[in-house]
Scaffold this active site. Structure first.
Site, PDB file in Angstrom:
ATOM      1  NE  ARG A   1      -1.283  -7.781   0.420  1.00  0.00           N
ATOM      2  CZ  ARG A   1      -1.576  -6.747  -0.335  1.00  0.00           C
ATOM      3  NH1 ARG A   1      -2.129  -5.666   0.169  1.00  0.00           N
ATOM      4  NH2 ARG A   1      -1.353  -6.768  -1.644  1.00  0.00           N
ATOM      5  CE  LYS A  43       2.871  -5.534  -3.485  1.00  0.00           C
ATOM      6  NZ  LYS A  43       1.891  -6.533  -3.865  1.00  0.00           N
ATOM      7  CE  LYS A 101       2.455  -4.006  -8.139  1.00  0.00           C
ATOM      8  NZ  LYS A 101       1.093  -4.317  -7.739  1.00  0.00           N
ATOM      9  CD  GLU A 110      -5.406  -4.452  -6.439  1.00  0.00           C
ATOM     10  OE1 GLU A 110      -4.975  -4.135  -7.551  1.00  0.00           O
ATOM     11  OE2 GLU A 110      -5.006  -5.460  -5.813  1.00  0.00           O
TER      12      GLU A 110
HETATM   13  P1  0O2 Z   1       0.156 -10.002  -3.817  1.00  0.00           P
HETATM   14  O1  0O2 Z   1       1.089 -11.069  -3.421  1.00  0.00           O
HETATM   15  O2  0O2 Z   1      -1.189 -10.530  -4.176  1.00  0.00           O
HETATM   16  O3  0O2 Z   1       0.084  -8.887  -2.847  1.00  0.00           O
HETATM   17  P2  0O2 Z   1       0.906  -6.476 -11.323  1.00  0.00           P
HETATM   18  O4  0O2 Z   1       1.057  -6.635  -9.830  1.00  0.00           O
HETATM   19  O5  0O2 Z   1       1.923  -5.603 -11.909  1.00  0.00           O
HETATM   20  O6  0O2 Z   1       0.785  -7.808 -12.008  1.00  0.00           O
HETATM   21  P3  0O2 Z   1      -1.182  -4.460 -11.267  1.00  0.00           P
HETATM   22  O7  0O2 Z   1      -1.402  -3.760 -12.554  1.00  0.00           O
HETATM   23  O8  0O2 Z   1      -0.498  -3.727 -10.166  1.00  0.00           O
HETATM   24  O9  0O2 Z   1      -0.504  -5.865 -11.574  1.00  0.00           O
HETATM   25  O10 0O2 Z   1      -2.574  -4.825 -10.701  1.00  0.00           O
HETATM   26  P4  0O2 Z   1      -3.586  -5.972 -10.994  1.00  0.00           P
HETATM   27  O11 0O2 Z   1      -3.123  -6.892 -12.063  1.00  0.00           O
HETATM   28  O12 0O2 Z   1      -4.929  -5.362 -11.125  1.00  0.00           O
HETATM   29  O13 0O2 Z   1      -3.541  -6.721  -9.608  1.00  0.00           O
HETATM   30  C1  0O2 Z   1      -2.423  -7.308  -9.097  1.00  0.00           C
HETATM   31  C2  0O2 Z   1      -2.884  -8.212  -7.961  1.00  0.00           C
HETATM   32  O14 0O2 Z   1      -3.956  -9.028  -8.443  1.00  0.00           O
HETATM   33  C3  0O2 Z   1      -1.809  -9.170  -7.548  1.00  0.00           C
HETATM   34  O15 0O2 Z   1      -1.041  -8.611  -6.532  1.00  0.00           O
HETATM   35  C4  0O2 Z   1      -2.589 -10.376  -7.075  1.00  0.00           C
HETATM   36  O16 0O2 Z   1      -3.100 -10.164  -5.775  1.00  0.00           O
HETATM   37  C5  0O2 Z   1      -3.741 -10.381  -8.052  1.00  0.00           C
HETATM   38  N1  0O2 Z   1      -3.429 -11.130  -9.256  1.00  0.00           N
HETATM   39  C6  0O2 Z   1      -3.253 -10.634 -10.491  1.00  0.00           C
HETATM   40  N2  0O2 Z   1      -2.979 -11.619 -11.373  1.00  0.00           N
HETATM   41  C7  0O2 Z   1      -2.977 -12.764 -10.694  1.00  0.00           C
HETATM   42  C8  0O2 Z   1      -2.780 -14.138 -11.076  1.00  0.00           C
HETATM   43  O17 0O2 Z   1      -2.530 -14.498 -12.224  1.00  0.00           O
HETATM   44  N3  0O2 Z   1      -2.865 -15.049 -10.070  1.00  0.00           N
HETATM   45  C9  0O2 Z   1      -3.121 -14.705  -8.775  1.00  0.00           C
HETATM   46  N4  0O2 Z   1      -3.192 -15.683  -7.871  1.00  0.00           N
HETATM   47  N5  0O2 Z   1      -3.309 -13.426  -8.389  1.00  0.00           N
HETATM   48  C10 0O2 Z   1      -3.235 -12.468  -9.330  1.00  0.00           C
HETATM   49  P5  0O2 Z   1       0.527  -8.901  -6.472  1.00  0.00           P
HETATM   50  O18 0O2 Z   1       1.247  -7.606  -6.613  1.00  0.00           O
HETATM   51  O19 0O2 Z   1       0.890 -10.021  -7.369  1.00  0.00           O
HETATM   52  O20 0O2 Z   1       0.858  -9.311  -5.054  1.00  0.00           O
HETATM   53  P1  0O2 Z   2      -0.381 -15.209   2.464  1.00  0.00           P
HETATM   54  O1  0O2 Z   2       0.680 -16.238   2.385  1.00  0.00           O
HETATM   55  O2  0O2 Z   2       0.006 -13.885   1.864  1.00  0.00           O
HETATM   56  O3  0O2 Z   2      -1.700 -15.693   1.952  1.00  0.00           O
HETATM   57  P2  0O2 Z   2      -8.333 -10.179  11.288  1.00  0.00           P
HETATM   58  O4  0O2 Z   2      -8.776  -9.015  10.489  1.00  0.00           O
HETATM   59  O5  0O2 Z   2      -7.522  -9.774  12.480  1.00  0.00           O
HETATM   60  O6  0O2 Z   2      -9.440 -11.124  11.598  1.00  0.00           O
HETATM   61  P3  0O2 Z   2      -5.924 -10.736   9.795  1.00  0.00           P
HETATM   62  O7  0O2 Z   2      -4.905 -11.568  10.552  1.00  0.00           O
HETATM   63  O8  0O2 Z   2      -5.631  -9.279   9.683  1.00  0.00           O
HETATM   64  O9  0O2 Z   2      -7.364 -11.025  10.360  1.00  0.00           O
HETATM   65  O10 0O2 Z   2      -5.959 -11.355   8.401  1.00  0.00           O
HETATM   66  P4  0O2 Z   2      -7.108 -11.349   7.290  1.00  0.00           P
HETATM   67  O11 0O2 Z   2      -7.732 -10.018   7.197  1.00  0.00           O
HETATM   68  O12 0O2 Z   2      -8.003 -12.505   7.558  1.00  0.00           O
HETATM   69  O13 0O2 Z   2      -6.312 -11.647   5.954  1.00  0.00           O
HETATM   70  C1  0O2 Z   2      -4.937 -11.833   5.815  1.00  0.00           C
HETATM   71  C2  0O2 Z   2      -4.695 -12.768   4.617  1.00  0.00           C
HETATM   72  O14 0O2 Z   2      -5.598 -12.420   3.578  1.00  0.00           O
HETATM   73  C3  0O2 Z   2      -3.328 -12.613   4.041  1.00  0.00           C
HETATM   74  O15 0O2 Z   2      -2.691 -13.804   4.225  1.00  0.00           O
HETATM   75  C4  0O2 Z   2      -3.490 -12.414   2.550  1.00  0.00           C
HETATM   76  O16 0O2 Z   2      -3.099 -13.506   1.812  1.00  0.00           O
HETATM   77  C5  0O2 Z   2      -4.928 -12.315   2.305  1.00  0.00           C
HETATM   78  N1  0O2 Z   2      -5.390 -11.055   1.707  1.00  0.00           N
HETATM   79  C6  0O2 Z   2      -6.480 -10.394   2.113  1.00  0.00           C
HETATM   80  N2  0O2 Z   2      -6.741  -9.360   1.355  1.00  0.00           N
HETATM   81  C7  0O2 Z   2      -5.796  -9.295   0.435  1.00  0.00           C
HETATM   82  C8  0O2 Z   2      -5.572  -8.418  -0.658  1.00  0.00           C
HETATM   83  O17 0O2 Z   2      -6.301  -7.479  -0.933  1.00  0.00           O
HETATM   84  N3  0O2 Z   2      -4.502  -8.663  -1.408  1.00  0.00           N
HETATM   85  C9  0O2 Z   2      -3.696  -9.690  -1.146  1.00  0.00           C
HETATM   86  N4  0O2 Z   2      -2.656  -9.868  -1.926  1.00  0.00           N
HETATM   87  N5  0O2 Z   2      -3.889 -10.558  -0.130  1.00  0.00           N
HETATM   88  C10 0O2 Z   2      -4.931 -10.367   0.656  1.00  0.00           C
HETATM   89  P5  0O2 Z   2      -1.254 -13.861   4.860  1.00  0.00           P
HETATM   90  O18 0O2 Z   2      -1.425 -14.291   6.277  1.00  0.00           O
HETATM   91  O19 0O2 Z   2      -0.535 -12.566   4.684  1.00  0.00           O
HETATM   92  O20 0O2 Z   2      -0.563 -15.003   4.043  1.00  0.00           O
END
Ligand code: 0O2
Ligand code: 0O2
Length: 238
Positions: A45, A47, A55, A139
């Site tokens: 995805r 962001k 962030k 990432e």
């Molecule tokens: P999202 O919604 O996943 O996109 P920071 O984001 O500041 O905490 P940093 O240093 O940028 O951390 O990177 P880090 O900790 O290597 O990776 C951050 C991402 O790891 C998060 O993205 C989450 O996807 C995942 N992650 C880290 N800690 C947790 C946790 O405790 N629970 C869950 N479910 N996921 C976690 P973001 O930015 O939160 O956003």
């Molecule tokens: P939410 O609430 O954020 O979970 P396609 O490639 O077309 O088959 P598509 O629609 O691009 O599929 O989606 P894909 O690749 O299956 O994945 C999208 C979902 O994966 C997102 O959910 C993310 O939650 C999650 N995701 C995948 N990779 C990452 C990652 O590296 N970091 C984080 N934070 N999330 C990831 P949604 O739909 O955005 O909902």
């Protein structure tokens, strides 16, 4: 002037699409060779803008430094079956010539205080634009199915509680993280057994596909079952 987000995010979309395609192709190559693929399935995805802005505020990241200081605008997730597969995937990524590893964070051996476990790899990935090449940070999160299950549930609870979990929920999450860790350990212990079963299943599917269509009712219904299993399986495309 208001930032043009769709223009800014366009190369990130391209990077995520290309990376998903490439890692899914790795799985296909293992399957074609009849070998266990360390990659089970791949998602990705870009962001969402509101998460980027949140962030930026939380981490004091200036807009002009977004490209270098926010490493997860492009995010790819690779799900694997066994903990050892995580390190195999990390190795695969290190050896690739189409991306450069900048940083690795091992939350598998050193879980976060929340209980979160995953292996994070930040790569620099070049994409080709109309008239130039642009290097994008992405990432890559590598985790087992069990780690992914836990992180997905915890992440959705975060939406409700904004990280301020009530004590009982927090304690339960810690216990489920431990249970998830034990599940991974147990699965690693019986890895050989599981893989043998998967090989038998894969071979039986090939055999079924080779059978002619007009055989007995029993066989047809068996094929039907295989087909519905086929339809339901992830096959690396999600
Ligand atoms: P999202 O919604 O996943 O996109 P920071 O984001 O500041 O905490 P940093 O240093 O940028 O951390 O990177 P880090 O900790 O290597 O990776 C951050 C991402 O790891 C998060 O993205 C989450 O996807 C995942 N992650 C880290 N800690 C947790 C946790 O405790 N629970 C869950 N479910 N996921 C976690 P973001 O930015 O939160 O956003
Ligand atoms: P939410 O609430 O954020 O979970 P396609 O490639 O077309 O088959 P598509 O629609 O691009 O599929 O989606 P894909 O690749 O299956 O994945 C999208 C979902 O994966 C997102 O959910 C993310 O939650 C999650 N995701 C995948 N990779 C990452 C990652 O590296 N970091 C984080 N934070 N999330 C990831 P949604 O739909 O955005 O909902």
């Amino acid at each position: 002037m208001e930032k043009n987000w769709s223009e800014f995010l366009m190369p990130y979309n391209q990077a995520v699409d290309e990376l998903k395609l490439k890692f899914r192709a790795v799985r296909k190559q293992y399957q074609t060779m009849g070998e266990h693929s360390p990659i089970e399935f791949v998602t990705g995805r870009v962001k969402p803008v509101n998460s980027i802005i949140e962030k930026m505020q939380r981490r004091y990241i200036r807009e002009e430094l977004l490209e270098t200081d926010m490493q997860d605008i492009a995010g790819v997730r690779i799900m694997v079956q066994f903990v050892d597969d995580i390190y195999e995937v990390a190795n695969l990524i290190r050896q690739r010539e189409d991306m450069r590893v900048l940083e690795e964070r091992d939350y598998v051996s050193n879980s976060k205080p929340s209980g979160y476990r995953s292996y994070h790899i930040v790569v620099e990935y070049p994409i080709q634009l109309l008239d130039h090449e642009k290097k994008i940070l992405a990432e890559i999160q590598v985790r087992t199915l069990s780690m992914n299950f836990w992180a997905t549930i915890e992440h959705s609870l975060n939406y409700k509680y904004q990280g301020e979990f009530p004590e009982d929920i927090s304690a339960r999450l810690k216990r489920t993280a431990e249970a998830s860790f034990m599940l991974d350990q147990e699965m690693s212990e019986i890895r050989e057994e599981v893989q043998e079963a998967q090989r038998i299943y894969a071979a039986s599917q090939v055999e079924n596909k080779q059978l002619p269509n007009d055989h007995s009712t029993k066989e047809s219904s068996e094929n039907q079952t295989t087909k519905s299993l086929d339809d339901n399986k992830t096959d690396g495309d999600k």
